[in-house]
Design a protein around this motif. Structure first.
Motif, PDB file in Angstrom:
ATOM      1  N   SER A 247      17.111  29.453 -47.309  1.00  0.00           N
ATOM      2  CA  SER A 247      16.307  28.679 -46.710  1.00  0.00           C
ATOM      3  C   SER A 247      16.024  27.514 -47.694  1.00  0.00           C
ATOM      4  O   SER A 247      16.142  27.774 -48.932  1.00  0.00           O
ATOM      5  N   VAL A 248      15.507  26.364 -47.321  1.00  0.00           N
ATOM      6  CA  VAL A 248      15.095  25.481 -48.214  1.00  0.00           C
ATOM      7  C   VAL A 248      13.549  25.608 -48.559  1.00  0.00           C
ATOM      8  O   VAL A 248      13.065  24.803 -49.502  1.00  0.00           O
ATOM      9  N   ASN A 249      12.961  26.615 -47.599  1.00  0.00           N
ATOM     10  CA  ASN A 249      11.389  26.631 -47.794  1.00  0.00           C
ATOM     11  C   ASN A 249      11.329  27.918 -48.495  1.00  0.00           C
ATOM     12  O   ASN A 249      11.542  28.992 -47.814  1.00  0.00           O
ATOM     13  N   ALA A 250      10.628  27.636 -49.672  1.00  0.00           N
ATOM     14  CA  ALA A 250      10.396  28.738 -50.589  1.00  0.00           C
ATOM     15  C   ALA A 250       9.480  30.005 -50.010  1.00  0.00           C
ATOM     16  O   ALA A 250       9.849  31.150 -50.356  1.00  0.00           O
ATOM     17  N   GLU A 251       8.493  29.599 -49.422  1.00  0.00           N
ATOM     18  CA  GLU A 251       7.717  30.294 -48.815  1.00  0.00           C
ATOM     19  C   GLU A 251       7.978  31.267 -47.626  1.00  0.00           C
ATOM     20  O   GLU A 251       8.087  32.252 -47.453  1.00  0.00           O
ATOM     21  N   ASP A 252       8.942  30.621 -46.855  1.00  0.00           N
ATOM     22  CA  ASP A 252       9.570  31.264 -45.594  1.00  0.00           C
ATOM     23  C   ASP A 252      10.502  32.152 -46.244  1.00  0.00           C
ATOM     24  O   ASP A 252      10.746  33.282 -45.620  1.00  0.00           O
ATOM     25  N   LEU A 253      11.324  32.007 -47.281  1.00  0.00           N
ATOM     26  CA  LEU A 253      12.456  32.552 -47.890  1.00  0.00           C
ATOM     27  C   LEU A 253      11.641  34.140 -48.271  1.00  0.00           C
ATOM     28  O   LEU A 253      12.230  35.053 -48.091  1.00  0.00           O
ATOM     29  N   ALA A 254      10.501  33.760 -49.038  1.00  0.00           N
ATOM     30  CA  ALA A 254       9.760  34.945 -49.582  1.00  0.00           C
ATOM     31  C   ALA A 254       9.365  35.942 -48.401  1.00  0.00           C
ATOM     32  O   ALA A 254       9.379  37.076 -48.400  1.00  0.00           O
TER      33      ALA A 254
ATOM     34  N   ALA B  94      12.829  35.277 -36.300  1.00  0.00           N
ATOM     35  CA  ALA B  94      11.404  35.074 -36.393  1.00  0.00           C
ATOM     36  C   ALA B  94      10.970  34.328 -37.601  1.00  0.00           C
ATOM     37  O   ALA B  94       9.699  33.746 -37.742  1.00  0.00           O
ATOM     38  N   PHE B  95      11.998  33.732 -38.259  1.00  0.00           N
ATOM     39  CA  PHE B  95      11.651  32.728 -39.486  1.00  0.00           C
ATOM     40  C   PHE B  95      12.637  31.756 -39.212  1.00  0.00           C
ATOM     41  O   PHE B  95      13.799  31.821 -39.619  1.00  0.00           O
ATOM     42  N   GLU B  96      12.101  30.589 -38.530  1.00  0.00           N
ATOM     43  CA  GLU B  96      13.113  29.588 -38.339  1.00  0.00           C
ATOM     44  C   GLU B  96      13.991  28.877 -39.036  1.00  0.00           C
ATOM     45  O   GLU B  96      14.992  28.315 -38.870  1.00  0.00           O
ATOM     46  N   THR B  97      13.198  28.709 -40.451  1.00  0.00           N
ATOM     47  CA  THR B  97      14.023  27.873 -41.364  1.00  0.00           C
ATOM     48  C   THR B  97      14.995  28.714 -42.390  1.00  0.00           C
ATOM     49  O   THR B  97      15.590  28.358 -43.356  1.00  0.00           O
ATOM     50  N   CYS B  98      15.107  30.114 -42.111  1.00  0.00           N
ATOM     51  CA  CYS B  98      15.708  31.050 -42.541  1.00  0.00           C
ATOM     52  C   CYS B  98      17.263  31.473 -42.130  1.00  0.00           C
ATOM     53  O   CYS B  98      17.026  31.407 -40.717  1.00  0.00           O
ATOM     54  N   GLN B  99      18.295  31.514 -42.674  1.00  0.00           N
ATOM     55  CA  GLN B  99      19.421  32.190 -42.335  1.00  0.00           C
ATOM     56  C   GLN B  99      19.811  33.405 -43.042  1.00  0.00           C
ATOM     57  O   GLN B  99      19.517  33.562 -44.265  1.00  0.00           O
ATOM     58  N   ILE B 100      20.003  34.564 -42.262  1.00  0.00           N
ATOM     59  CA  ILE B 100      20.512  35.820 -43.137  1.00  0.00           C
ATOM     60  C   ILE B 100      22.121  36.050 -42.590  1.00  0.00           C
ATOM     61  O   ILE B 100      22.486  36.114 -41.704  1.00  0.00           O
ATOM     62  N   GLY B 101      22.741  35.970 -43.867  1.00  0.00           N
ATOM     63  CA  GLY B 101      24.129  36.479 -44.051  1.00  0.00           C
ATOM     64  C   GLY B 101      24.332  37.935 -44.194  1.00  0.00           C
ATOM     65  O   GLY B 101      23.568  38.532 -45.013  1.00  0.00           O
ATOM     66  N   SER B 102      25.388  38.766 -43.795  1.00  0.00           N
ATOM     67  CA  SER B 102      25.416  40.188 -43.750  1.00  0.00           C
ATOM     68  C   SER B 102      26.836  40.383 -44.481  1.00  0.00           C
ATOM     69  O   SER B 102      27.634  39.901 -43.783  1.00  0.00           O
ATOM     70  N   TYR B 103      26.844  41.207 -45.693  1.00  0.00           N
ATOM     71  CA  TYR B 103      28.075  41.399 -46.182  1.00  0.00           C
ATOM     72  C   TYR B 103      28.304  42.614 -46.807  1.00  0.00           C
ATOM     73  O   TYR B 103      27.789  43.182 -47.642  1.00  0.00           O
ATOM     74  N   PRO B 104      29.070  43.116 -45.692  1.00  0.00           N
ATOM     75  CA  PRO B 104      29.307  44.746 -45.954  1.00  0.00           C
ATOM     76  C   PRO B 104      30.272  45.244 -47.067  1.00  0.00           C
ATOM     77  O   PRO B 104      31.059  44.414 -47.562  1.00  0.00           O
ATOM     78  N   PHE B 105      30.203  46.465 -47.562  1.00  0.00           N
ATOM     79  CA  PHE B 105      31.120  46.974 -48.664  1.00  0.00           C
ATOM     80  C   PHE B 105      30.891  48.418 -48.545  1.00  0.00           C
ATOM     81  O   PHE B 105      30.397  49.081 -47.769  1.00  0.00           O
ATOM     82  N   TRP B 106      31.930  49.045 -49.174  1.00  0.00           N
ATOM     83  CA  TRP B 106      32.149  50.453 -49.241  1.00  0.00           C
ATOM     84  C   TRP B 106      32.540  50.767 -50.729  1.00  0.00           C
ATOM     85  O   TRP B 106      33.109  50.131 -51.488  1.00  0.00           O
ATOM     86  N   ALA B 107      31.583  51.689 -51.205  1.00  0.00           N
ATOM     87  CA  ALA B 107      31.465  51.838 -52.780  1.00  0.00           C
ATOM     88  C   ALA B 107      30.676  53.441 -52.679  1.00  0.00           C
ATOM     89  O   ALA B 107      29.990  53.948 -51.820  1.00  0.00           O
ATOM     90  N   GLU B 108      31.286  54.054 -53.930  1.00  0.00           N
ATOM     91  CA  GLU B 108      30.765  55.511 -53.924  1.00  0.00           C
ATOM     92  C   GLU B 108      30.873  56.214 -52.641  1.00  0.00           C
ATOM     93  O   GLU B 108      30.058  57.246 -52.470  1.00  0.00           O
ATOM     94  N   GLY B 109      31.953  55.941 -51.910  1.00  0.00           N
ATOM     95  CA  GLY B 109      32.196  56.735 -50.840  1.00  0.00           C
ATOM     96  C   GLY B 109      31.304  56.323 -49.668  1.00  0.00           C
ATOM     97  O   GLY B 109      31.085  57.345 -48.732  1.00  0.00           O
ATOM     98  N   LYS B 110      30.307  55.494 -49.794  1.00  0.00           N
ATOM     99  CA  LYS B 110      29.217  55.213 -48.717  1.00  0.00           C
ATOM    100  C   LYS B 110      29.269  53.619 -48.258  1.00  0.00           C
ATOM    101  O   LYS B 110      30.161  52.818 -48.806  1.00  0.00           O
TER     102      LYS B 110
END
Lengths: 253, 253
Positions: B224-231, B199-215
């Motif tokens: 993004s290079v575009n501050a408005e799109d990023l927000a 839905a946001f053409e100039t944006c990329q989303i990275g997903s970085y999983p972790f396990w902490a506190e047993g959860k």
């Protein structure tokens, strides 16, 4: 058993935008490197590439061709940016399938954790013809295809996968090493290091300077596949340093 | 000033047997990566190669041709295993000279430290036609040749050299990023992430999983290079997570 004196080599491709952006500090290079040393396999080259299919394909195809083994870390999770399996399948020219054993493992794992959704099922996808590398932590397995070993990006999971592979790969005589540390400037011993290395044909000496406690020091790492040469070279270097009034500390500083 | 919307790219070659053996944990990849982000330059690829001339030449020539900038770390000290300058001179096809300014810097530095020995003078050697990168810690400078920046292996010295280069290189609009953290399994939000990114053409989303506190949790990095799109993209993702009963933590967990 180490077989003959053939040298076995490996390369590693670390896959992930998060490493190239500086957001995540890679821990897999050192972890895979240390593990390979114990297996008697030399890590020859590492490449860190983005979550980008052409970049992964190029690195995988170049490095699998010129090494006995190729390892990859990262990009095998359930999300849209996890493209490693697809990219490697493209690199080796086979389709991606849902691996029946991986599916069964994930079904068991998620049975009590909300069920095997479509996203989770992504983690059962492998290049056709692959086998699995067990993952004791989260179910989702690593993948072996030919000489390629596809592993997780999360270092603790990678560690489990390496553990599962320990002793499984044919390796040569392991490269042995001794470290000695000395409070000496490396420029003061540059000639000594070069001459000592020259005197012991099977040995290599690396010099790693540091500054600590307001003083200059260096650790010297002597490497050889020959235990006797290694011991003799280390003794010779320690004797020379002692003679300069700079006694070395076995094990390093 | 960032000039236009052109994307500037860089690559890094980390040179050193000690990284490939697992003995030393590399810190320069993350350091150079973070610094480049601030300069508005994208780090596209990293290679770690041995103290081996053909390996260095291949990596340098491949990567300098396809990036705006090429950085190297390691192998510029005074000892016999420091072969970076010679290898890069070979790669670019020029002789190695003793750089007069580097020699003067080292003469001053070693004046009160035992004098400029032959081994120390090695650190004044550069490819012919190079300029110097200041090193405030130990005298021995880094080297710039064309689009190649040759830096130290010791991370604190590399940091000083990067600092000296800050603002000196032409870069594009910096890639901006926002991080949010959430106590959610990434496989539960895989569809959401993919759709939000779409839905946001100039944006990329990275997903970085972790396990902490047993959860189980994950950090999501939106770039993004575009501050408005990023927000807007970040707000949209947080709203959806909130709607799932999984409120996100700005800045990450």
């Amino acid at each position: 058993m180490p077989s003959s004196s053939r040298i076995y080599s490996a390369a590693l491709v670390v896959i992930g935008d998060e490493i190239l952006s500086g957001r995540t500090h890679d821990k897999n290079i050192a972890q895979v490197a240390s593990w390979l040393q114990v297996q008697g396999i030399r890590l020859r080259e590492v490449r860190v590439v983005a979550d980008d299919t052409p970049a992964i394909v190029e690195a995988v195809n170049t490095l699998r061709a010129r090494n006995d083994y190729l390892f990859t870390t990262g990009g095998i999770g359930p999300t849209h940016d996890d493209i490693t399996v697809d990219a490697i399948a493209e690199a080796v020219g086979v389709p991606v399938i849902v691996h029946p054993d991986a599916r069964a493992i994930l079904e068991r794992y998620y049975d009590t954790r909300g069920g095997l959704t479509a996203a989770r099922l992504r983690m059962a996808r492998t290049p056709e013809g692959a086998s699995l590398i067990p993952n004791r932590y989260t179910g989702a397995p690593g993948i072996r295809y030919g000489n390629i070993f596809i592993m997780a990006g999360v270092p603790s999971i990678t560690a489990g996968m390496l553990d599962a592979l320990s002793g499984e790969l044919e390796g040569g005589a392991p490269l042995l090493s001794e470290t000695i540390g000395c409070w000496v400037g490396e420029s003061d011993v540059a000639d000594l290091l070069r001459e000592t290395e020259k005197a012991f044909e099977t040995c290599q000496i690396g010099s790693y300077p540091f500054w600590a406690e307001g003083k200059t020091g260096a650790n010297f790492v002597i490497r050889s596949v020959n235990a006797e040469d290694l011991a003799a070279c280390t003794r010779a270097l320690m004797r020379e340093l002692e003679g300069m009034g700079k006694p070395a500390v076995p094990g390093g500083i």
